[in-house]
Design a protein around this motif. Structure first.
Motif, PDB file in Angstrom:
ATOM      1  N   LEU A 158      -0.424  -3.954  10.542  1.00  0.00           N
ATOM      2  CA  LEU A 158      -1.742  -4.517  10.283  1.00  0.00           C
ATOM      3  C   LEU A 158      -2.076  -5.677  11.215  1.00  0.00           C
ATOM      4  CD1 LEU A 158      -1.722  -4.523   6.375  1.00  0.00           C
ATOM      5  CD2 LEU A 158      -2.706  -2.810   7.909  1.00  0.00           C
ATOM      6  N   SER A 198       0.808  -1.170   0.000  1.00  0.00           N
ATOM      7  CA  SER A 198       0.000   0.000   0.000  1.00  0.00           C
ATOM      8  C   SER A 198       0.844   1.222   0.000  1.00  0.00           C
ATOM      9  CB  SER A 198      -0.888  -0.001   1.194  1.00  0.00           C
ATOM     10  OG  SER A 198      -1.577  -1.225   1.184  1.00  0.00           O
ATOM     11  N   ARG A 216      -4.107   0.974   9.147  1.00  0.00           N
ATOM     12  CA  ARG A 216      -5.240   0.053   9.233  1.00  0.00           C
ATOM     13  C   ARG A 216      -6.478   0.624   8.549  1.00  0.00           C
ATOM     14  NH1 ARG A 216      -4.295  -2.439  15.374  1.00  0.00           N
ATOM     15  NH2 ARG A 216      -2.294  -3.436  14.821  1.00  0.00           N
ATOM     16  N   GLN A 234      -2.780 -10.355   5.666  1.00  0.00           N
ATOM     17  CA  GLN A 234      -3.682  -9.541   6.485  1.00  0.00           C
ATOM     18  C   GLN A 234      -4.768  -8.854   5.663  1.00  0.00           C
ATOM     19  OE1 GLN A 234      -3.579  -9.671   9.916  1.00  0.00           O
ATOM     20  NE2 GLN A 234      -2.192 -11.304   9.315  1.00  0.00           N
ATOM     21  N   GLN A 242     -10.115  -3.161   1.469  1.00  0.00           N
ATOM     22  CA  GLN A 242     -11.032  -4.292   1.585  1.00  0.00           C
ATOM     23  C   GLN A 242     -12.444  -3.920   1.156  1.00  0.00           C
ATOM     24  OE1 GLN A 242     -10.278  -5.119   5.713  1.00  0.00           O
ATOM     25  NE2 GLN A 242      -8.723  -6.648   5.251  1.00  0.00           N
ATOM     26  N   ASN A 299      -6.332   2.513   5.960  1.00  0.00           N
ATOM     27  CA  ASN A 299      -6.032   2.349   4.550  1.00  0.00           C
ATOM     28  C   ASN A 299      -6.335   0.925   4.096  1.00  0.00           C
ATOM     29  OD1 ASN A 299      -4.697   3.474   2.073  1.00  0.00           O
ATOM     30  ND2 ASN A 299      -3.312   1.762   2.468  1.00  0.00           N
ATOM     31  N   ARG A 300      -5.952  -0.064   4.892  1.00  0.00           N
ATOM     32  CA  ARG A 300      -6.239  -1.455   4.539  1.00  0.00           C
ATOM     33  C   ARG A 300      -7.743  -1.726   4.558  1.00  0.00           C
ATOM     34  NH1 ARG A 300      -3.488  -6.162   3.555  1.00  0.00           N
ATOM     35  NH2 ARG A 300      -2.125  -4.591   2.639  1.00  0.00           N
ATOM     36  N   SER A 354      -5.556  -9.140   2.309  1.00  0.00           N
ATOM     37  CA  SER A 354      -5.250  -8.672   0.968  1.00  0.00           C
ATOM     38  C   SER A 354      -6.362  -9.081   0.004  1.00  0.00           C
ATOM     39  CB  SER A 354      -3.902  -9.241   0.508  1.00  0.00           C
ATOM     40  OG  SER A 354      -2.846  -8.679   1.255  1.00  0.00           O
ATOM     41  N   TYR A 387       5.077  -2.980   7.661  1.00  0.00           N
ATOM     42  CA  TYR A 387       3.667  -2.735   7.372  1.00  0.00           C
ATOM     43  C   TYR A 387       2.815  -3.919   7.805  1.00  0.00           C
ATOM     44  CZ  TYR A 387      -0.423  -1.076   4.818  1.00  0.00           C
ATOM     45  OH  TYR A 387      -1.672  -0.635   4.487  1.00  0.00           O
TER      46      TYR A 387
END
Length: 270
Positions: free
Chosen positions: A31, A3, A59, A90, A66, A61-62, A92, A27
């Motif tokens: 996460l 990311s 987090r 985590q 998702q 951003n992740r 993806s 990173y």
């Protein structure tokens, strides 16, 4: 998706150096992952002391990635191209959309070694390509061996473009991707911005100095919007990452992250 939060170049001889923190593993730790070493955890703990919102931003951003992947998958897209991905762990794309085919792309040889090993558990569903997103022709050549580029693809540029200065011309690279994508494809972007706030600008600069060898480039909302070209944005448009189709409404007392990460999703009509 690394990311793009933490960017460094390491020689291939250092691929398994447990004594040096590596951005992809760092990173992963941010996460909540397990593919990291003590030196990576120590580096992030020190960064979090300097910039307390660093881990929550990673987090958030992740979580945006998702939600965007689920949104695009529900629209019928079953292929994804994740650029600047880092380690595919985590939550993806291939975990969020288990029926899809996913290509992860990163130029870092350390990431390539780790990611290839991790993806052995997902044969036929996910593949790693070592390439530089600034060379979109190379990216598409590698991705085209696994994805059908004549069909819609969801391209993920999540928290990576702000690590590429204008001098590297990321605008050209993204324009090539837009041109080559089939109609019905999607472009998913999150990008750092300061929105003209001096305090946010100072914090963002501090974060990038801690997170990247090159420092990176904040861009205005208009400059971020330009990466989508003339593609129409899906509602709610270009907004703060936490405000893009959140899983639940914000509640009174919810802690608000700094307004420094914008996100959007656009679809190619023709």
């Amino acid at each position: 998706m690394l990311s793009g939060w933490i960017r460094h170049k390491f020689d291939t001889v250092r691929q398994f150096d447990h004594q040096r923190p590596h951005p992809a593993r760092m990173y992963d730790y941010m996460l909540g992952g397990k593919d990291n070493f003590a030196v990576d955890r120590q580096a992030i703990d020190q960064l979090a002391e300097l910039i307390p919102e660093a881990v929550p931003l990673a987090r958030a951003n992740r979580a945006f990635l998702q939600r965007a992947v689920r949104y695009v998958a529900r629209a019928g897209v079953d292929q994804f191209l994740d650029l600047g991905s880092g380690l595919p762990t985590q939550g993806s794309a291939h975990e969020v959309a288990p029926e899809a085919r996913v290509v992860y792309v990163d130029h870092d040889p350390v990431v390539a070694a780790h990611a290839t090993a991790l993806l052995r558990h997902s044969p036929g569903r996910a593949r790693f390509v070592q390439a530089d997103l600034l060379d979109p022709e190379e990216v598409l050549a590698g991705a085209g061996e696994f994805l059908d580029l004549d069909r819609p693809v969801g391209v993920l540029l999540v928290s990576i473009l702000h690590f590429l200065p204008d001098g590297a011309d990321p605008q050209r690279a993204v324009a090539v991707l837009r041109e080559r994508l089939a109609p019905g494809g999607y472009l998913v972007i999150s990008h750092a911005t300061t929105l003209g706030n001096v305090e946010d600008e100072e914090r963002a600069a501090s974060y990038r100095r801690g997170a990247s060898a090159s420092g990176g480039t904040d861009r205005s909302p208009a400059q971020i919007r330009a990466f989508f070209g003339d593609w129409p944005l899906e509602p709610p448009g270009l907004v703060q990452a936490t405000d893009w189709r959140p899983d639940r409404p914000k509640l009174v007392g919810d802690w608000s992250l700094p307004s420094s990460l914008m996100a959007g999703v656009a679809r190619k009509i023709t």
